[in-house]
Each structure stands twice: as C-alpha cells, then as structure tokens.
Design an enzyme around this catalytic site. Sequence first.
Site, PDB file in Angstrom:
ATOM      1  N   HIS A 103       0.855  -1.196   0.000  1.00  0.00           N
ATOM      2  CA  HIS A 103       0.000   0.000   0.000  1.00  0.00           C
ATOM      3  C   HIS A 103       0.885   1.238   0.000  1.00  0.00           C
ATOM      4  CE1 HIS A 103      -4.216  -0.949  -0.129  1.00  0.00           C
ATOM      5  NE2 HIS A 103      -3.973  -2.047   0.548  1.00  0.00           N
ATOM      6  N   ASP A 108      -4.767   2.033   2.021  1.00  0.00           N
ATOM      7  CA  ASP A 108      -5.179   1.284   3.222  1.00  0.00           C
ATOM      8  C   ASP A 108      -5.712   2.262   4.275  1.00  0.00           C
ATOM      9  OD1 ASP A 108      -2.633   2.390   3.433  1.00  0.00           O
ATOM     10  OD2 ASP A 108      -1.784   0.730   4.588  1.00  0.00           O
ATOM     11  N   HIS A 243      13.484  -0.495 -21.321  1.00  0.00           N
ATOM     12  CA  HIS A 243      13.978  -1.868 -21.408  1.00  0.00           C
ATOM     13  C   HIS A 243      14.497  -2.153 -22.808  1.00  0.00           C
ATOM     14  CE1 HIS A 243      12.710  -3.193 -17.448  1.00  0.00           C
ATOM     15  NE2 HIS A 243      11.609  -2.491 -17.631  1.00  0.00           N
ATOM     16  N   TYR A 299      -6.727   9.865 -16.717  1.00  0.00           N
ATOM     17  CA  TYR A 299      -7.640  10.733 -15.988  1.00  0.00           C
ATOM     18  C   TYR A 299      -7.467  12.191 -16.408  1.00  0.00           C
ATOM     19  CZ  TYR A 299      -7.411   6.631 -12.907  1.00  0.00           C
ATOM     20  OH  TYR A 299      -7.414   5.377 -12.393  1.00  0.00           O
ATOM     21  N   GLU A 375      -0.399   6.668  11.581  1.00  0.00           N
ATOM     22  CA  GLU A 375      -1.786   6.208  11.743  1.00  0.00           C
ATOM     23  C   GLU A 375      -2.605   7.130  12.646  1.00  0.00           C
ATOM     24  OE1 GLU A 375      -0.270   2.535  13.130  1.00  0.00           O
ATOM     25  OE2 GLU A 375      -1.071   1.401  11.424  1.00  0.00           O
TER      26      GLU A 375
END
Length: 394
Positions: A103, A108, A243, A299, A375
């Site tokens: 995440h 999350d 690449h 978007y 958090e």
Amino acid sequence: MEFDTASIRAGAAQLTERIREHRRTVHRHPELGFAEHRTAAYVESVLDRLGVEHRRVVGTGVVAVLPGSGPRCVGVRADMDALPVLEAAGRLGYRSEIEGLSHACGHDGHVAVALGLAELLAGVPVLPGTVALYFQPAEEGPGGADPMVDAGVLDDPVPDAIVALHVSSRYPSGTVALRSGPMTGSDDSFTITVHGVGGHAAHPETAVDPIPIAAEIVGAVQHVVTREIDPVTPVVVTFGSIHGGSRHNVIAPTVVLEGTIRTLHAHNRELLVARVPEVAQAIASAHRATTSVEMVRGYPVGNNDASLTALMALAARAVLGDTRVVAASAPSLGGEDFYAFGQTGVPVSMFWLGVADASRGIVAPHHSPAFDLAEEALPAGVAVFAETICRLLG
Ligand SMILES: [Zn+2]
Ligand SMILES: [Zn+2]
C-alpha cells in the site's frame, strides 16, 4: 451519540485504535486494481458487524448506505487498491504479506478512515440525511470510479455532494490541506518502441542500435517540456521504464520506453500527447530506425468545487482547530480518478490529510518502497468527513 461537533470530535478520537486495526489488516494484504477481493470482503464484514447495508458493484467495489430522516445525501469515496511496489524492510507489526505488492499510496488508510466513519455514523440514532460510502477499486489504474458511476452507484441514492481525502506525505500528521479549483493533474501514459536492427556489438555498421536513439528521445522530450510549454503552466513528462538489450556484446533489435504526461491545462495536454510521439519518430528516422507509439488517455484534471471546498474547510477548522487546517498553495500533478464521480454534475471535493511524521522517519514519498503513514492522523479524516456530512445534511 449526538451528531454535533463536540460528539464528532470525541467519537473520532475514540475510534483511534479500531481505525489502526482496520489499516493494518488492509495493509497486510495489498491487492491490485479490480483484484481487491479480500479487502472488499473485509469491508463487508465490518459493515455487517455495524449493521450497515451494502451492495457489490463492478466486481470488487462496495457501496454502503446509511439512511437518514432528511432528503439530502452525501457520498464519501475511499479507494482500496495497492501497488506493485516491494515494501522496504524494517517495519514491525504491519508489513505487507504479499511479496512485491504494498500500500505504497496509502489507500489502506483511506479504507480505514471510511470504515471508522461508518462506525461513527452507525452510532448516531437518526442521521439527518443519507450517507453513501463508495469503496472504490483500481484508482492506480485502470480506474474504478468511471465503472462505478456507469454501474449506477449515483442513481441510488442520488448524492448532493461527494467528498474524498487522500493521505499525503507532504503535510505533517493530522494536518488538512484544501484548495478549490484544480487539485490533481491529467494523467496520460505512453509506450514507445524503438525498432532498430540487432547485431554484433563490435560491428554497429551492420546494425541499427536502438539504445542511443532511445537515450536521445528521453532528452529530446524534456527539450519539448522546457522549450514548447509556457513556463508558468506546470507539466511533467516522466519516463518510468526503459527496457532493451540482453547483454554487453549484443546490439538489441528494440528498446521499449514507458512514460507518463501530467498537465493542468488542456492545451498543454494536447500538445504533449501529439509532440511526444512526433519527436520520438523524428529522432528515430534521423538515425535509420522507426518507432511505434501507444498513447493511453488517462484521468483528466481534477477540480474541487469551490463552495463545497469552503464548507469542508470550515468543517475541518471546527473539528481540528485553525492551526491544523491549511490552504494548499498548489495542486499536485498526481492523477486521480475520484473526480469521475463528478461527471453527473454533482459537486465533488477532495482534501489532503497529512500523514508525515519526521520525528519517526515517516517522510518517504508516495509510491516509494519506504512509504508509510502516521496512523494517528487517520481519526482526523473521520472527524472532517463527519463534520462535513453534518453540515451538508443540515
Ligand atoms: Zn498513487
Ligand atoms: Zn493514491
């Protein structure tokens, strides 16, 4: 619980541990876009426990509805997907358990805030109106907001406003940053394949080496950015991958470059979408190679509704205090599909919730292996949403 500012502030603070638990549960099992099976099932299990009705849409999307007495309705969106980023070592207790996924954008935290909000609102005996929670898949691509709107999530119930937050490592923990108007950039991606002719590294005259051509293309595109764009209008072109080749003594037949174009203005977007392939082809043909280019339109620019943003700023000041609410001086050129929820004309606005904590080393940028979030900031997101909803439902 009463539905007023003091109760919202206290209620959100009381949910701190539960929100942390939600966040860590989701964090341990990151899932990519449209594969959020376990995350969606977890969301549903929490909603079931709270007695909140919900339905599935577009595979892994979940819409939860908390009905209320009045006619108005507010929508809140939380995106759920993770990224193919290997999480850095050293985090205790809540590391990703899926190798190679994490995440790294903090979605999350978005799920945890929305579940905390659901619990807070479920504790209000009679809400003054309806609240819809949109748990959205695939923000990081290919985009889950458009499919949710196409699936009719805005038809039942019909929202009068939709709000969202994105955690941000650019602001200190618990700070809210808002702005009206442009908030996020347009986001188009491209793949350029340079077709040369493979051969022996010691005999370049018998080959067409695509590697120096690719290098020239990377430089020339930045030349377009600095020489063809009005310098007071921001744009970014980033090559995220190159690449080509297999070993030191072989000239590769092809090189593949992938990149993204970010803008805030439609004319810049159109210019770069046209000029990147043109410049790549011109450089390749100057050196006897060819290109094929695939451009994927992503978007559009995300715009925050002015009056909804003003209301959300007042709500944030009421629950957090003036010092923790700031005006975001500039938009981000990050892409964001939340704004697709505004396509029916409903006002939409997103704010940034600061989750950085330099004292604990939580400063890494989004999408990086070391990204983490404080958090303790998450209950502030619940409080701002709840106060905004309270004011909007009147
Ligand atoms: Zn992201
Ligand atoms: Zn994100």
